[in-house]
Design a protein around this motif. Structure first.
Motif, PDB file in Angstrom:
ATOM      1  N   PRO A   8     -11.276 -20.250  21.641  1.00 58.18           N
ATOM      2  CA  PRO A   8     -12.033 -19.222  22.356  1.00 58.18           C
ATOM      3  C   PRO A   8     -13.107 -19.803  23.273  1.00 58.18           C
ATOM      4  CG  PRO A   8     -11.773 -18.600  20.068  1.00 58.18           C
ATOM      5  CD  PRO A   8     -11.268 -20.008  20.196  1.00 58.18           C
ATOM      6  N   GLU A   9     -13.718 -20.904  22.880  1.00 56.40           N
ATOM      7  CA  GLU A   9     -14.756 -21.518  23.696  1.00 56.40           C
ATOM      8  C   GLU A   9     -14.157 -22.672  24.512  1.00 56.40           C
ATOM      9  OE1 GLU A   9     -14.283 -23.727  19.969  1.00 56.40           O
ATOM     10  OE2 GLU A   9     -14.682 -21.608  20.302  1.00 56.40           O
ATOM     11  N   GLY A  10     -14.839 -23.014  25.598  1.00 52.07           N
ATOM     12  CA  GLY A  10     -14.385 -24.122  26.437  1.00 52.07           C
ATOM     13  C   GLY A  10     -14.499 -25.452  25.704  1.00 52.07           C
ATOM     14  N   GLN A  11     -13.667 -26.394  26.112  1.00 56.47           N
ATOM     15  CA  GLN A  11     -13.659 -27.723  25.510  1.00 56.47           C
ATOM     16  C   GLN A  11     -13.722 -28.778  26.608  1.00 56.47           C
ATOM     17  OE1 GLN A  11     -10.713 -27.924  22.085  1.00 56.47           O
ATOM     18  NE2 GLN A  11      -9.941 -26.189  23.267  1.00 56.47           N
ATOM     19  N   LYS A  12     -14.290 -29.928  26.277  1.00 55.74           N
ATOM     20  CA  LYS A  12     -14.371 -31.027  27.222  1.00 55.74           C
ATOM     21  C   LYS A  12     -12.982 -31.622  27.442  1.00 55.74           C
ATOM     22  CE  LYS A  12     -18.804 -30.865  27.782  1.00 55.74           C
ATOM     23  NZ  LYS A  12     -19.392 -30.477  29.041  1.00 55.74           N
ATOM     24  N   VAL A  13     -12.733 -32.085  28.662  1.00 57.69           N
ATOM     25  CA  VAL A  13     -11.464 -32.708  29.039  1.00 57.69           C
ATOM     26  C   VAL A  13     -11.716 -34.200  29.211  1.00 57.69           C
ATOM     27  CG1 VAL A  13      -9.732 -32.843  30.872  1.00 57.69           C
ATOM     28  CG2 VAL A  13     -10.686 -30.625  30.217  1.00 57.69           C
ATOM     29  N   ASP A  14     -10.815 -35.026  28.681  1.00 57.66           N
ATOM     30  CA  ASP A  14     -10.914 -36.454  28.946  1.00 57.66           C
ATOM     31  C   ASP A  14      -9.826 -36.842  29.954  1.00 57.66           C
ATOM     32  OD1 ASP A  14      -8.499 -36.833  27.515  1.00 57.66           O
ATOM     33  OD2 ASP A  14      -9.550 -37.324  25.675  1.00 57.66           O
ATOM     34  N   TYR A  15      -9.923 -38.059  30.478  1.00 56.97           N
ATOM     35  CA  TYR A  15      -9.000 -38.484  31.529  1.00 56.97           C
ATOM     36  C   TYR A  15      -7.555 -38.524  31.042  1.00 56.97           C
ATOM     37  CZ  TYR A  15     -12.926 -39.533  34.526  1.00 56.97           C
ATOM     38  OH  TYR A  15     -14.043 -39.410  35.306  1.00 56.97           O
ATOM     39  N   GLU A  16      -7.336 -38.889  29.778  1.00 56.16           N
ATOM     40  CA  GLU A  16      -5.974 -38.950  29.233  1.00 56.16           C
ATOM     41  C   GLU A  16      -5.318 -37.569  29.242  1.00 56.16           C
ATOM     42  OE1 GLU A  16      -3.784 -39.830  24.992  1.00 56.16           O
ATOM     43  OE2 GLU A  16      -5.723 -40.771  25.360  1.00 56.16           O
ATOM     44  N   LEU A  17      -6.012 -36.554  28.736  1.00 55.11           N
ATOM     45  CA  LEU A  17      -5.465 -35.202  28.723  1.00 55.11           C
ATOM     46  C   LEU A  17      -5.246 -34.706  30.148  1.00 55.11           C
ATOM     47  CD1 LEU A  17      -4.618 -32.633  27.200  1.00 55.11           C
ATOM     48  CD2 LEU A  17      -7.020 -31.936  27.240  1.00 55.11           C
ATOM     49  N   TYR A  18      -6.214 -34.942  31.007  1.00 57.60           N
ATOM     50  CA  TYR A  18      -6.079 -34.514  32.389  1.00 57.60           C
ATOM     51  C   TYR A  18      -4.857 -35.154  33.049  1.00 57.60           C
ATOM     52  CZ  TYR A  18      -6.774 -33.436  37.176  1.00 57.60           C
ATOM     53  OH  TYR A  18      -6.549 -32.979  38.452  1.00 57.60           O
ATOM     54  N   ALA A  19      -4.674 -36.457  32.841  1.00 60.35           N
ATOM     55  CA  ALA A  19      -3.539 -37.153  33.446  1.00 60.35           C
ATOM     56  C   ALA A  19      -2.211 -36.603  32.938  1.00 60.35           C
ATOM     57  CB  ALA A  19      -3.648 -38.650  33.162  1.00 60.35           C
ATOM     58  N   GLU A  20      -2.154 -36.182  31.678  1.00 61.39           N
ATOM     59  CA  GLU A  20      -0.926 -35.630  31.112  1.00 61.39           C
ATOM     60  C   GLU A  20      -0.585 -34.260  31.686  1.00 61.39           C
ATOM     61  OE1 GLU A  20      -0.827 -35.504  26.841  1.00 61.39           O
ATOM     62  OE2 GLU A  20      -1.573 -37.554  26.687  1.00 61.39           O
ATOM     63  N   LEU A  21      -1.587 -33.455  31.989  1.00 59.92           N
ATOM     64  CA  LEU A  21      -1.346 -32.059  32.363  1.00 59.92           C
ATOM     65  C   LEU A  21      -1.496 -31.751  33.847  1.00 59.92           C
ATOM     66  CD1 LEU A  21      -3.124 -30.306  29.371  1.00 59.92           C
ATOM     67  CD2 LEU A  21      -0.674 -30.636  29.715  1.00 59.92           C
ATOM     68  N   SER A  22      -2.145 -32.595  34.616  1.00 60.84           N
ATOM     69  CA  SER A  22      -2.416 -32.270  36.007  1.00 60.84           C
ATOM     70  C   SER A  22      -1.530 -33.055  36.966  1.00 60.84           C
ATOM     71  CB  SER A  22      -3.874 -32.565  36.344  1.00 60.84           C
ATOM     72  OG  SER A  22      -4.081 -32.302  37.719  1.00 60.84           O
ATOM     73  N   ILE A  28     -13.704 -35.457  37.217  1.00 64.62           N
ATOM     74  CA  ILE A  28     -14.161 -35.078  35.878  1.00 64.62           C
ATOM     75  C   ILE A  28     -15.566 -35.640  35.706  1.00 64.62           C
ATOM     76  CG2 ILE A  28     -13.819 -35.319  33.390  1.00 64.62           C
ATOM     77  CD1 ILE A  28     -10.839 -35.579  33.898  1.00 64.62           C
ATOM     78  N   ILE A  29     -16.524 -34.755  35.443  1.00 68.27           N
ATOM     79  CA  ILE A  29     -17.914 -35.157  35.268  1.00 68.27           C
ATOM     80  C   ILE A  29     -18.372 -34.745  33.889  1.00 68.27           C
ATOM     81  CG2 ILE A  29     -20.278 -34.844  36.123  1.00 68.27           C
ATOM     82  CD1 ILE A  29     -17.978 -33.945  38.661  1.00 68.27           C
ATOM     83  N   ASP A  30     -18.656 -35.720  33.035  1.00 66.04           N
ATOM     84  CA  ASP A  30     -19.108 -35.462  31.664  1.00 66.04           C
ATOM     85  C   ASP A  30     -18.176 -34.513  30.925  1.00 66.04           C
ATOM     86  OD1 ASP A  30     -21.372 -37.112  31.913  1.00 66.04           O
ATOM     87  OD2 ASP A  30     -22.539 -35.470  32.781  1.00 66.04           O
ATOM     88  N   GLY A  31     -16.866 -34.707  31.109  1.00 66.34           N
ATOM     89  CA  GLY A  31     -15.890 -33.905  30.390  1.00 66.34           C
ATOM     90  C   GLY A  31     -15.561 -32.571  31.034  1.00 66.34           C
ATOM     91  N   ASP A  32     -16.200 -32.249  32.155  1.00 67.40           N
ATOM     92  CA  ASP A  32     -15.935 -31.002  32.859  1.00 67.40           C
ATOM     93  C   ASP A  32     -15.205 -31.301  34.168  1.00 67.40           C
ATOM     94  OD1 ASP A  32     -17.170 -29.199  31.068  1.00 67.40           O
ATOM     95  OD2 ASP A  32     -19.132 -29.746  31.873  1.00 67.40           O
TER      96      ASP A  32
END
Length: 66
Positions: A8-22, A28-32
Motif C-alpha cells: 500500500p505504501e511506496g517503496q524505494k527502488v534500487d538500480y538492480e530492480l530498475y534495470a530488471e523492469l525498465s 534514481i535519487i536516494d531510491g526514488d
C-alpha cells in the motif's frame, strides 16, 4: 526476475530492480525515481493512461501483498 511485492505504501527502488523492469534509463535519487513526488506521479499517470485502468487494477491484484 527477482521477487518483489507491491504494498500500500511506496517503496524505494534500487538500480538492480530498475534495470530488471525498465526499458529505458532514468534517474534514481536516494531510491526514488526522479526528483519529486509530482514527477513520479506524472509518470505513473502516463503509464496508467497507456495500460488502462482495468489492466492496472489487474496488475495490482496480481502483485498485492499476501
Amino acid at each position: 526476475m527477482r521477487t518483489f511485492v507491491l504494498k500500500p505504501e511506496g517503496q524505494k527502488v534500487d538500480y538492480e530492480l530498475y534495470a530488471e523492469l525498465s526499458p529505458v534509463p532514468l534517474e534514481i535519487i536516494d531510491g526514488d525515481l526522479f526528483f519529486t513526488k509530482e514527477e513520479r506521479e506524472n509518470l505513473l499517470k502516463l503509464l496508467i493512461y497507456n495500460v488502462g485502468i482495468n489492466r492496472t487494477l489487474e496488475i495490482i491484484e496480481e502483485w498485492k501483498e499476501r
